[in-house]
Motif scaffolding. Structure first.
Motif, PDB file in Angstrom:
ATOM      1  N   SER A  43       0.842  -1.196   0.000  1.00  0.00           N
ATOM      2  CA  SER A  43       0.000   0.000   0.000  1.00  0.00           C
ATOM      3  C   SER A  43       0.874   1.241   0.000  1.00  0.00           C
ATOM      4  O   SER A  43       1.799   1.353   0.807  1.00  0.00           O
ATOM      5  CB  SER A  43      -0.902   0.010   1.237  1.00  0.00           C
ATOM      6  OG  SER A  43      -1.856  -1.024   1.175  1.00  0.00           O
ATOM      7  N   GLN A  44       0.558   2.175  -0.893  1.00  0.00           N
ATOM      8  CA  GLN A  44       1.288   3.433  -0.953  1.00  0.00           C
ATOM      9  C   GLN A  44       0.631   4.508  -0.091  1.00  0.00           C
ATOM     10  O   GLN A  44       1.217   5.540   0.195  1.00  0.00           O
ATOM     11  CB  GLN A  44       1.380   3.916  -2.402  1.00  0.00           C
ATOM     12  CG  GLN A  44       2.092   2.937  -3.324  1.00  0.00           C
ATOM     13  CD  GLN A  44       3.487   2.582  -2.849  1.00  0.00           C
ATOM     14  OE1 GLN A  44       4.238   3.438  -2.371  1.00  0.00           O
ATOM     15  NE2 GLN A  44       3.849   1.306  -2.969  1.00  0.00           N
ATOM     16  N   THR A  45      -0.613   4.250   0.307  1.00  0.00           N
ATOM     17  CA  THR A  45      -1.355   5.139   1.209  1.00  0.00           C
ATOM     18  C   THR A  45      -2.221   4.279   2.108  1.00  0.00           C
ATOM     19  O   THR A  45      -2.560   3.145   1.740  1.00  0.00           O
ATOM     20  CB  THR A  45      -2.240   6.121   0.416  1.00  0.00           C
ATOM     21  OG1 THR A  45      -3.024   6.908   1.346  1.00  0.00           O
ATOM     22  CG2 THR A  45      -3.202   5.381  -0.499  1.00  0.00           C
ATOM     23  N   ILE A  46      -2.542   4.778   3.270  1.00  0.00           N
ATOM     24  CA  ILE A  46      -3.514   4.071   4.107  1.00  0.00           C
ATOM     25  C   ILE A  46      -4.735   4.968   4.344  1.00  0.00           C
ATOM     26  O   ILE A  46      -5.404   4.868   5.367  1.00  0.00           O
ATOM     27  CB  ILE A  46      -2.916   3.581   5.441  1.00  0.00           C
ATOM     28  CG1 ILE A  46      -2.198   4.712   6.191  1.00  0.00           C
ATOM     29  CG2 ILE A  46      -2.008   2.385   5.219  1.00  0.00           C
ATOM     30  CD1 ILE A  46      -1.811   4.326   7.613  1.00  0.00           C
ATOM     31  N   VAL A 185       4.946   3.385   6.747  1.00  0.00           N
ATOM     32  CA  VAL A 185       5.948   3.647   5.721  1.00  0.00           C
ATOM     33  C   VAL A 185       5.392   3.111   4.411  1.00  0.00           C
ATOM     34  O   VAL A 185       5.147   1.901   4.287  1.00  0.00           O
ATOM     35  CB  VAL A 185       7.295   2.973   6.044  1.00  0.00           C
ATOM     36  CG1 VAL A 185       8.298   3.249   4.926  1.00  0.00           C
ATOM     37  CG2 VAL A 185       7.838   3.461   7.383  1.00  0.00           C
ATOM     38  N   ALA A 186       5.153   3.984   3.463  1.00  0.00           N
ATOM     39  CA  ALA A 186       4.525   3.598   2.193  1.00  0.00           C
ATOM     40  C   ALA A 186       5.279   2.450   1.532  1.00  0.00           C
ATOM     41  O   ALA A 186       6.496   2.471   1.421  1.00  0.00           O
ATOM     42  CB  ALA A 186       4.461   4.799   1.250  1.00  0.00           C
ATOM     43  N   GLY A 187       4.508   1.432   1.128  1.00  0.00           N
ATOM     44  CA  GLY A 187       5.083   0.288   0.439  1.00  0.00           C
ATOM     45  C   GLY A 187       5.853  -0.661   1.314  1.00  0.00           C
ATOM     46  O   GLY A 187       6.397  -1.662   0.838  1.00  0.00           O
ATOM     47  N   SER A 188       5.935  -0.373   2.624  1.00  0.00           N
ATOM     48  CA  SER A 188       6.758  -1.184   3.522  1.00  0.00           C
ATOM     49  C   SER A 188       5.965  -1.788   4.678  1.00  0.00           C
ATOM     50  O   SER A 188       5.842  -3.002   4.778  1.00  0.00           O
ATOM     51  CB  SER A 188       7.910  -0.343   4.075  1.00  0.00           C
ATOM     52  OG  SER A 188       8.667  -1.080   5.002  1.00  0.00           O
ATOM     53  N   SER A 189       5.398  -0.934   5.548  1.00  0.00           N
ATOM     54  CA  SER A 189       4.738  -1.489   6.728  1.00  0.00           C
ATOM     55  C   SER A 189       3.804  -0.488   7.400  1.00  0.00           C
ATOM     56  O   SER A 189       3.985   0.733   7.288  1.00  0.00           O
ATOM     57  CB  SER A 189       5.781  -1.967   7.748  1.00  0.00           C
ATOM     58  OG  SER A 189       6.525  -0.868   8.243  1.00  0.00           O
ATOM     59  N   ALA A 208       0.795  -4.880  16.606  1.00  0.00           N
ATOM     60  CA  ALA A 208       0.903  -5.728  15.422  1.00  0.00           C
ATOM     61  C   ALA A 208       1.583  -4.951  14.300  1.00  0.00           C
ATOM     62  O   ALA A 208       1.462  -3.724  14.211  1.00  0.00           O
ATOM     63  CB  ALA A 208      -0.466  -6.216  14.971  1.00  0.00           C
ATOM     64  N   SER A 209       2.317  -5.679  13.473  1.00  0.00           N
ATOM     65  CA  SER A 209       2.935  -5.100  12.282  1.00  0.00           C
ATOM     66  C   SER A 209       2.259  -5.685  11.051  1.00  0.00           C
ATOM     67  O   SER A 209       2.168  -6.903  10.916  1.00  0.00           O
ATOM     68  CB  SER A 209       4.435  -5.426  12.229  1.00  0.00           C
ATOM     69  OG  SER A 209       5.116  -4.845  13.316  1.00  0.00           O
ATOM     70  N   PHE A 210       1.770  -4.811  10.191  1.00  0.00           N
ATOM     71  CA  PHE A 210       1.151  -5.214   8.928  1.00  0.00           C
ATOM     72  C   PHE A 210       2.152  -4.843   7.846  1.00  0.00           C
ATOM     73  O   PHE A 210       2.237  -3.687   7.437  1.00  0.00           O
ATOM     74  CB  PHE A 210      -0.167  -4.475   8.742  1.00  0.00           C
ATOM     75  CG  PHE A 210      -1.081  -5.055   7.697  1.00  0.00           C
ATOM     76  CD1 PHE A 210      -2.240  -5.719   8.053  1.00  0.00           C
ATOM     77  CD2 PHE A 210      -0.795  -4.929   6.348  1.00  0.00           C
ATOM     78  CE1 PHE A 210      -3.096  -6.242   7.100  1.00  0.00           C
ATOM     79  CE2 PHE A 210      -1.626  -5.452   5.380  1.00  0.00           C
ATOM     80  CZ  PHE A 210      -2.787  -6.117   5.756  1.00  0.00           C
ATOM     81  N   LYS A 211       2.940  -5.825   7.400  1.00  0.00           N
ATOM     82  CA  LYS A 211       4.037  -5.541   6.476  1.00  0.00           C
ATOM     83  C   LYS A 211       3.708  -6.022   5.065  1.00  0.00           C
ATOM     84  O   LYS A 211       2.824  -6.859   4.869  1.00  0.00           O
ATOM     85  CB  LYS A 211       5.331  -6.189   6.968  1.00  0.00           C
ATOM     86  CG  LYS A 211       5.818  -5.608   8.299  1.00  0.00           C
ATOM     87  CD  LYS A 211       7.178  -6.150   8.683  1.00  0.00           C
ATOM     88  CE  LYS A 211       7.693  -5.490   9.958  1.00  0.00           C
ATOM     89  NZ  LYS A 211       9.038  -5.977  10.344  1.00  0.00           N
ATOM     90  N   PHE A 212       4.450  -5.489   4.087  1.00  0.00           N
ATOM     91  CA  PHE A 212       4.193  -5.798   2.686  1.00  0.00           C
ATOM     92  C   PHE A 212       5.454  -6.343   2.017  1.00  0.00           C
ATOM     93  O   PHE A 212       6.546  -5.820   2.219  1.00  0.00           O
ATOM     94  CB  PHE A 212       3.754  -4.545   1.921  1.00  0.00           C
ATOM     95  CG  PHE A 212       2.733  -3.707   2.635  1.00  0.00           C
ATOM     96  CD1 PHE A 212       1.414  -4.124   2.737  1.00  0.00           C
ATOM     97  CD2 PHE A 212       3.083  -2.500   3.209  1.00  0.00           C
ATOM     98  CE1 PHE A 212       0.474  -3.355   3.391  1.00  0.00           C
ATOM     99  CE2 PHE A 212       2.149  -1.723   3.869  1.00  0.00           C
ATOM    100  CZ  PHE A 212       0.834  -2.148   3.962  1.00  0.00           C
TER     101      PHE A 212
END
Length: 504
Positions: A43-46, A185-189, A208-212
């Motif tokens: 995700s580049q934006t939340i 952090v866009a594109g990261s977590s 919790a960490s939602f990572k990509f």
């Protein structure tokens, strides 16, 4: 001498206290309930009105929720009613606060929905709201026309309710969910922490960490090395190994997505219905499912799973190279010696795909190889910002995609966004007045049996025209550590970090 002994005693005592403190801190840290989730699509934006991640990560919630048996149920709205399908009253749940402490009211819901429609044309298109009026906990909504399925549209993650007055919703939206944003952090977590004032049962996890990570092998490595607790879509060839290891668990269920081949009907080649039928016959679904996806899915006849009651009985189609050549002949192509040409020139096409579905680039190469056998040259481009590119550019012929076909448990959303001329997911750029009229009629129909009949008519017509080639209903595959508790693989792929999710 006594003084030296005293100094030594004090040093030893200090060291003992320091070690004890470190030990206690270690115990506290080890007892913290934290979890790392690794997703495949960055995700580049939340901003919740543009991206699904805040809902998936438990930051935001919608007025209406989709159950696992695909029925809509109350969430931030306790209930709703309408006598005519156009004038609606939603009763907003009392006692709910945003993560900044502000109360959830009908007025704040109204402002949130207005923002969603302003910045996301797709939301505006499907909600069809004419006006809204807020009074305490009651939100009155009037749609532009009778719209019997309106509540189901409020399931969509982009209708998530946020505090519009809070700053920076692109990086720190303030919702009502069990977790609040700590950092992004866009594109990261996305890092989230427990919302201790959550209106429902407070989350069991503290953080919790939602990572990509789009690389499926990297996701698998993270699971094995301890860098992740839950991994979405690990490599299918790793499932046997993971299932045989007591440290991990694997869930694989058929979801609501459908892998499809998109035809750009605005190009000269794919304006021709017979060319679309030729490629529909040429594509090897068995290879995609069994060889590339290791059997993780079901072959598709149309966009919806056959379990849905409104799915028609499709006619059995002939497939294979010989059938494809016959369709090319009907389209006016020369098929001398089993090779395709038009006016003495070979057919050259451009195929677009994306990397977050690991099987797509591989399948694209398989299709490229099949097409080459009959004299068709296909170039392949892997594209970022894929959806925007398909809609805004016309320099491509074929595309791969995997949309969420039935995110509401109803067909009207899919038909509207995929086949209306201005539909937000109309990647094939379909503009068919007969189909549009059928969808318009469906949107105004109350009677359930009539609605099913209209949906069947629309799906049958789409199949006859071959606007898309539907390939496989993929399984949702998730691998997680044995210590993870209460993980649910959601068919809708909307609800992931929940308040019930826990670790031992």
């Amino acid at each position: 001498m006594k003084r030296i002994k005293l100094v030594i005693f004090l040093l030893i005592s200090s060291l003992f206290i320091f070690v004890s403190a470190c030990s206690n801190n270690a115990k506290e840290n080890s007892s913290k309930k934290e979890l790392t989730f690794l997703f495949n699509f960055p995700s580049q934006t939340i901003d919740p009105n543009l991206d699904y991640t805040p809902l998936r990560a438990g930051v935001t919630e919608t007025l209406v929720k989709l159950s696992e048996d695909l029925k809509i149920e109350p969430w931030l709205a306790e209930n709703w009613e309408s006598k005519d399908g156009q004038n609606w009253t939603f009763h907003i749940r009392e006692g709910v606060t945003f993560q900044n402490g502000k109360a959830l009211t009908a007025a704040s819901v109204k402002k949130s929905l207005e923002r969603a429609m302003k910045i996301n044309p797709g939301v505006k298109e499907v909600l069809k709201i004419d006006r809204m009026e807020a009074e305490e906990q009651n939100l009155k909504i009037v749609t532009k026309e009778p719209f019997p399925q309106f509540p189901s549209e409020l399931v969509h993650p982009n209708t998530s309710i946020i505090d519009v007055d809070a700053k920076n919703p692109e990086k720190a939206p303030v919702g009502t969910g069990p977790f609040s944003v700590d950092s992004f952090v866009a594109g990261s977590s996305l890092e989230v922490k427990r919302n201790n004032k959550y209106w429902d049962d407070v989350a069991k996890l503290e953080r919790a960490s939602f990572k990509f990570n789009e690389d499926e092998n990297a996701r698998l490595s993270a699971l094995k090395s301890g860098g992740a607790d839950v991994v979405y879509r690990p490599p299918v060839d790793s499932l046997s190994e993971l299932k045989g290891n007591k440290e991990f668990k694997v869930e694989s269920v058929v979801g609501l997505k459908t892998h499809e081949l998109i035809f750009n009907t605005q190009t000269h080649v794919f304006k021709n219905e017979n060319v679309r039928k030729a490629f529909d016959a040429l594509v090897d679904r068995e290879e995609l499912l069994n060889n590339i996806m290791s059997g993780q899915g079901k072959l598709a006849e149309g966009p919806f799973l056959p379990e849905f009651t409104y799915v028609p009985k499709y006619q059995l189609k002939d497939i294979g190279t010989a059938t494809a050549l016959k369709w090319f002949e009907k389209a006016g192509y020369d098929t001398k010696d089993g090779k395709i040409s038009k006016d003495g020139k070979p057919l050259k096409l451009k195929l677009l795909t994306y990397g977050s579905r690991a099987e797509f680039p591989i399948f694209s190469q398989a299709l490229q190889s099949q097409a080459k056998k009959i004299g068709i040259t296909i170039s392949i481009d892997v594209i970022e910002n894929y959806e925007d590119y398909l809609l805004k550019h016309n320099d491509w012929d074929i595309g791969m995609y995997s949309p969420l076909i039935a995110p509401r448990g109803d067909a009207s959303y899919f038909l509207n966004v995929s086949f209306k001329p201005k539909g937000s997911l109309n990647f094939s750029k379909v503009d068919d007045q007969k189909l549009t009229s059928l969808i318009d009629k469906l949107d105004k129909t109350f009677d359930e049996s009539e609605r099913k009949n209209l949906i069947k008519q629309a799906l049958t017509y789409i199949d006859e025209k071959t606007y898309y080639s539907y390939l496989v209903h993929p399984n949702i595959v998730v691998a997680f550590k044995d210590r993870v508790r209460h993980w649910t693989t959601s068919k809708s792929e909307y609800y992931m970090l929940t308040n019930q999710l826990d670790v031992e």
